[in-house]
Scaffold this motif. Structure first.
Motif, PDB file in Angstrom:
ATOM      1  N   ASP A  92      -3.482  -7.107  -7.563  1.00 14.26           N
ATOM      2  CA  ASP A  92      -4.259  -6.740  -6.065  1.00 14.26           C
ATOM      3  C   ASP A  92      -5.897  -7.909  -5.895  1.00 14.26           C
ATOM      4  N   GLN A  97       0.821  -1.164   0.376  1.00 13.36           N
ATOM      5  CA  GLN A  97       0.269  -0.032  -0.144  1.00 13.36           C
ATOM      6  C   GLN A  97       0.925   1.268   0.036  1.00 13.36           C
ATOM      7  N   GLY A  99       1.871   6.646  -6.596  1.00 11.44           N
ATOM      8  CA  GLY A  99       0.796   7.180  -7.380  1.00 11.44           C
ATOM      9  C   GLY A  99      -0.613   6.436  -8.141  1.00 11.44           C
ATOM     10  N   LEU A 100      -0.557   4.968  -7.478  1.00 12.84           N
ATOM     11  CA  LEU A 100      -0.696   3.622  -8.234  1.00 12.84           C
ATOM     12  C   LEU A 100      -2.295   3.097  -7.661  1.00 12.84           C
ATOM     13  N   SER A 101      -3.280   3.705  -8.468  1.00 13.81           N
ATOM     14  CA  SER A 101      -5.013   3.522  -7.411  1.00 13.81           C
ATOM     15  C   SER A 101      -4.886   1.938  -7.360  1.00 13.81           C
ATOM     16  N   GLU A 102      -4.602   1.366  -8.337  1.00 12.83           N
ATOM     17  CA  GLU A 102      -4.134   0.138  -8.105  1.00 12.83           C
ATOM     18  C   GLU A 102      -3.657  -1.197  -8.789  1.00 12.83           C
ATOM     19  N   HIS A 103      -3.354  -1.915  -8.826  1.00  9.16           N
ATOM     20  CA  HIS A 103      -1.757  -2.432  -9.029  1.00  9.16           C
ATOM     21  C   HIS A 103      -2.725  -4.357  -9.613  1.00  9.16           C
ATOM     22  N   LYS A 145       2.453   1.697  -3.108  1.00 10.21           N
ATOM     23  CA  LYS A 145       1.242   2.135  -3.987  1.00 10.21           C
ATOM     24  C   LYS A 145       0.985   3.303  -4.182  1.00 10.21           C
ATOM     25  N   GLU A 146       1.166   4.166  -3.175  1.00  8.76           N
ATOM     26  CA  GLU A 146       0.783   5.272  -2.448  1.00  8.76           C
ATOM     27  C   GLU A 146       2.026   6.103  -3.116  1.00  8.76           C
TER      28      GLU A 146
END
Length: 73
Positions: free
Chosen positions: A69, A55, A62-66, A58-59
């Protein structure tokens, strides 16, 4: 970052991982291998740490999802 995240997703799923270069970078770049072995105990604390690190990365990037996930349950 990609291989680091892959290793963390494996750890979050209960594997112990080791990421290492299996061909010298002087010959060909980015030849990393992720070795993973299933942990018999599942080590809940280690799994939670991996999820927290995922997490955070990702933050930071700037990744909202991978794509991986959806594999975390």
């Amino acid at each position: 970052m990609t291989d680091g995240l892959r290793a963390l997703y494996l750890e979050a799923a209960g594997y112990r991982t080791q990421v290492f270069e299996f061909v010298d970078a002087g010959h060909t770049p980015k030849n990393l291998m992720i070795a993973a072995t299933r942990s018999a105990t599942g080590d809940r604390q280690r799994r939670e740490l991996a999820r927290t690190q995922i997490q955070s990365l990702k933050e930071f990037f700037g990744l909202s999802e991978h794509p991986l996930d959806r594999l975390l349950v």
